[in-house]
Design a protein around this motif. Structure first.
Motif: not given
Length: 830
Positions: A186-200
């Motif tokens: 019953k465990q919830l893990n949250r992850f995220s990546v950068s929301a800023i649009k870069t040159k890549s």
């Protein structure tokens, strides 16, 4: 008392095949959502085997029952989950959830429940993943109100949720966030990546897939990258690696059944196979036609399929080799050609791939073939002006096809008029004449003169353009000795009216008159001398549609304006017969009756009016036909007139009305119930139940129906029951090929089974009659001679000559009588 059938608006085809992920059955059938139906295809033959209907809205998910691989779950926006026996096409149970179901997942670890995505109550554009407990009570229609929320804030797309190894966890992506929920802990893990649009590029998540045997999650991103996540049990110690080949959005991901390779697809129309999660080891299958929407794997790993945005399903072998392709109706952004009916195949013809003309079969909901008109490579680049197909017209018998292609330019448009001839040997259209710049401006309309009996001698094509003229094109003999064809097309007459733009044109039913609209005026011309006969002026507004009446209403001309008027003129009196204030978008005459269908758009709803030109009052009105705006319509002739009980629907007896909405949905009107419309293809072919559905049995059944019809037309009473009960035919068709006896053994049995009289007498009766006649002949030989002499007096001179020149013995006469009484009508069947 049986209630009269009501007219229903139904989706008849052209439904999106890429609305949900397809699944392979254990015996290699392919099941996918198609609008509000579920379709089953044969992987081997590409044939549509089953069309399962019962949902009242779009199907959003299909999943095999993990505890019974002969059953299938389907979810729909109508809030129901159906359990199917897909081999028989029979719904077993219907579970009503109540909320809109946007995605469906079925796990082997969950015995009595499935997972669905539903809107969160009270919040807009917010969705949640819930577990639905499916009751095991008796009955077919059950309530499924026991819901438990698993994840909040998920995306509505089914490709953005995936279940991990043996259903231990579920992962979901939305925007730049990844969340993983573990069921046992019953465990919830949250992850995220950068929301800023870069040159890549853009890091937003677009899809997700979970490894079948390891704790690994693959995510696709809008910048074309693929990330492989590991060690996500810990919120901080997680790791990920990156794979990158796609230059644009990754549309879908799928692991192989063993997990040794990963498949990815995107807008490049290329399927990429990544080996061992390595950026260096990858294979490609390019040129799949259009962007890949979904990727599915079979349970044995031998096949995979890709669903494309152009309504194509591509079946691919495990070695990344193309196997089969199932093409539905290609949905163009703008159907410039309109809906045209091919007189030969009765297929709908309209824009397909860029620069192509697609021939779409209404019965099978598949594309028959595609004709390359522009014959240039299409470059997928925004803002680039390229040649496109804008107009199409067929001759009455379908021998000639006229197409117009144009390319938008800032100064002068590029136009080409092409005439195609149907080649019987190659069974395809061949280019006959190419005319560059037939008009100085855009061509607005064109039509052939529909004269069936004079098509080869007096075939005429008329084109109308914005250059204020209409042109008449005729066939002429080609005098060029190097020319490959004997005829070509050239301009014969140019007509105009007060320098107004020509907008519409059409011929009368007998081809004697041509009507051409010039902005707000309709002109009528003699098609032989090209003299202007009369003109009609509408109420204010430019002419939007014109058409002649047919059959008993051929003396009327109908027109509609963009100011909302529908007018009917009498060609004999040159006077206005009647008019109505109606905003008509589509005006379509039925080619087999006097009826005309008019579709209006008012108060954000489409309405249908069916009328005869000689009667100002419509014979049928359907308000709120559909919520979408109807752009095009076409009457398609039926193979056989339909039996319709209600008189107000008799206008549908000989033709069926199809219409295309602005959302590219193909719809029709039907009086049949859902069960009648969804008859399996094997029953639609009317094959006898005693015969298996094989190509030979279909051919034999077709021959029997043709022979029976010919006998009825000749006034003969023929009984074919003995053919159905023939043991020779049953043995030939039912016995497996590898155990059949030799042909020399079967052939006499099969031939003898055909030598049965029309009276359908048994073999014993025939033998008894022959024996009785033989005894009677021996006892009464003198009488027989007298009777024979009397018969000879009534015969023709040629028969008398034959009797005189050759006298027969008593035994030969007896054999001759037997032969005369035998039935040789079976020879006519060959």
């Amino acid at each position: 008392m049986v209630a009269p059938a009501t007219l229903r608006v139904v989706r008849c085809g052209g439904s999106t095949l890429h609305g949900a992920r397809a699944v392979f059955s254990a015996d290699s059938y392919l099941l996918c959502a198609a609008g509000d139906f579920v379709k089953m295809y044969s992987v081997a033959t590409e044939e549509t085997l089953r069309v399962m209907g019962g949902h009242a809205d779009l199907v959003t998910g299909v999943q095999l029952n993990p505890h019974n691989h002969m059953q299938l779950y389907s979810s729909s926006l109508d809030g129901s989950i159906k359990l199917w026996d897909f081999m028989d096409g029979i719904p077993i149970k219907t579970f009503t959830v109540g909320s809109k179901l946007l995605a469906l997942y079925a796990l082997a670890s969950s015995e009595d429940s499935v997972f669905v995505v539903i809107p969160k109550s009270g919040e807009r554009d917010t969705f949640q993943l819930v577990s639905v407990k499916l009751a095991k009570a008796a009955g077919q229609d059950l309530e499924a109100k026991e819901l438990s929320v698993v994840l909040d804030g998920v995306d509505a797309s089914p490709k953005r949720i995936a279940f991990g190894r043996e259903g231990e966890y579920v992962a979901s992506v939305k925007e730049v966030n990844l969340q993983v929920f573990f069921f046992k802990r019953k465990q919830l893990n949250r992850f995220s990546v950068s929301a800023i649009k870069t040159k890549s590029g853009n890091n937003h998540f677009t899809c997700i897939a979970c490894h079948p045997t390891e704790d690994c999650i693959a995510t696709g991103h809008a910048d074309g990258k693929i990330r492989l996540w590991r060690n996500f049990y810990h919120k901080k110690d997680y790791t990920f690696s990156t794979l990158h080949w796609h230059h644009d959005t990754v549309m879908d991901l799928a692991f192989s059944m063993e997990g040794t390779s990963l498949l990815s697809g995107g807008v490049e129309s290329v399927l990429v196979l990544w080996h061992n999660e390595s950026d260096c080891q990858k294979d490609f299958l390019p040129r799949l036609g259009s962007a890949i929407e979904y990727i599915s794997m079979s349970s044995d790993g031998a096949l995979c399929c890709t669903l494309h945005t152009d309504n194509r399903i591509t079946i691919i072998n495990s070695n990344l080799r193309f196997s089969k392709s199932i093409q539905g109706l290609i949905k163009s952004t703008d159907v410039k050609t309109g809906l045209v009916v091919d007189p030969r195949t009765k297929a709908l013809v309209l824009n397909g791939e860029p620069g192509h003309l697609q021939f779409y079969c209404l019965q099978s909901d598949q594309q028959l073939f595609s004709l390359d008109i522009v014959q240039r490579q299409y470059i997928h680049q925004a803002g680039l002006n390229q040649a496109d197909l804008v107009k199409v017209a067929f001759s009455a018998q379908g021998k000639w096809l006229a197409t117009v292609e144009e390319r938008e330019e800032v100064t002068d448009p590029e136009l080409q008029l092409k005439l195609w001839f149907y080649d019987e040997e190659t069974q395809s259209f061949k280019l006959n004449t190419r005319i560059n710049m037939p008009h100085e401006d855009h061509i607005t309309d064109m039509c052939f003169r529909e004269m069936d009996e004079l098509e080869d001698d007096s075939l005429i094509l008329v084109t109308a353009g914005r250059d204020c003229v209409f042109k008449v094109w005729v066939m002429v003999e080609d005098t060029d000795p190097e020319a490959q064809q004997s005829v070509s097309w050239s301009c014969d007459f140019v007509g105009s009216y007060h320098n107004y733009q020509a907008t519409n044109c059409c011929f009368s039913e007998d081809g004697s008159l041509l009507a051409v609209s010039f902005e707000e005026t309709v002109t009528v011309w003699d098609s032989v001398t090209w003299d202007l006969k009369c003109t009609f002026c509408h109420p204010p507004g430019k002419i939007r549609n014109i058409c002649f009446g047919r059959l008993t209403c051929s003396k009327y001309l109908i027109g509609a304006t963009d100011y909302g008027f529908l007018c009917c003129w009498n060609l004999l009196s040159c006077a206005l017969e009647w008019s109505a204030h109606l905003n008509v978008l589509v005006l379509q005459p039925d080619p087999l009756s006097e009826h005309i269908a008019a579709v209006s758009w008012l108060s954000k709803e489409s309405s249908l009016f069916v009328f005869k030109p000689n009667e100002p009052r419509p014979i049928y009105i359907q308000r709120n036909l559909c919520k979408e705006k109807i752009q095009l319509a076409a009457f398609v002739p039926r193979d056989e007139p339909e039996t319709i009980g209600s008189e107000k629907y008799h206008w549908l007896r000989r033709s069926q009305l199809f219409f295309l909405t602005d959302t590219q949905e193909l719809m029709t009107l039907s009086t049949k119930s859902l069960e009648e419309r969804l008859t399996p293809s094997s029953k639609q072919l009317a094959v006898e139940e005693s015969l298996p559905v094989t190509p030979f049995s279909l051919l034999l059944g077709k021959h029997r129906r043709q022979q029976s019809q010919e006998d009825i037309d000749l006034g003969k009473l023929v009984h074919n029951k003995h053919k159905q009960d023939s043991p020779a035919v049953k043995e030939l068709l039912h016995t497996p090929a590898h155990v059949l006896p030799s042909a020399s053994f079967l052939c006499p049995i099969f031939i003898n089974s055909l030598l049965i009289s029309k009276e359908n007498k048994s073999a014993e009766e025939v033998a008894d009659e022959v024996e009785m006649e033989s005894e009677k002949t021996e006892d009464d030989s003198d009488e027989e001679r007298g009777v024979t002499e009397m018969e000879q007096e009534d015969t023709s001179p040629m028969e008398l000559l034959g009797e005189m020149t050759c006298k027969l013995s008593k035994s030969q006469e007896k054999e001759l009588r037997k032969i005369r009484k035998m039935d040789y009508s079976w020879i006519s069947a060959f």
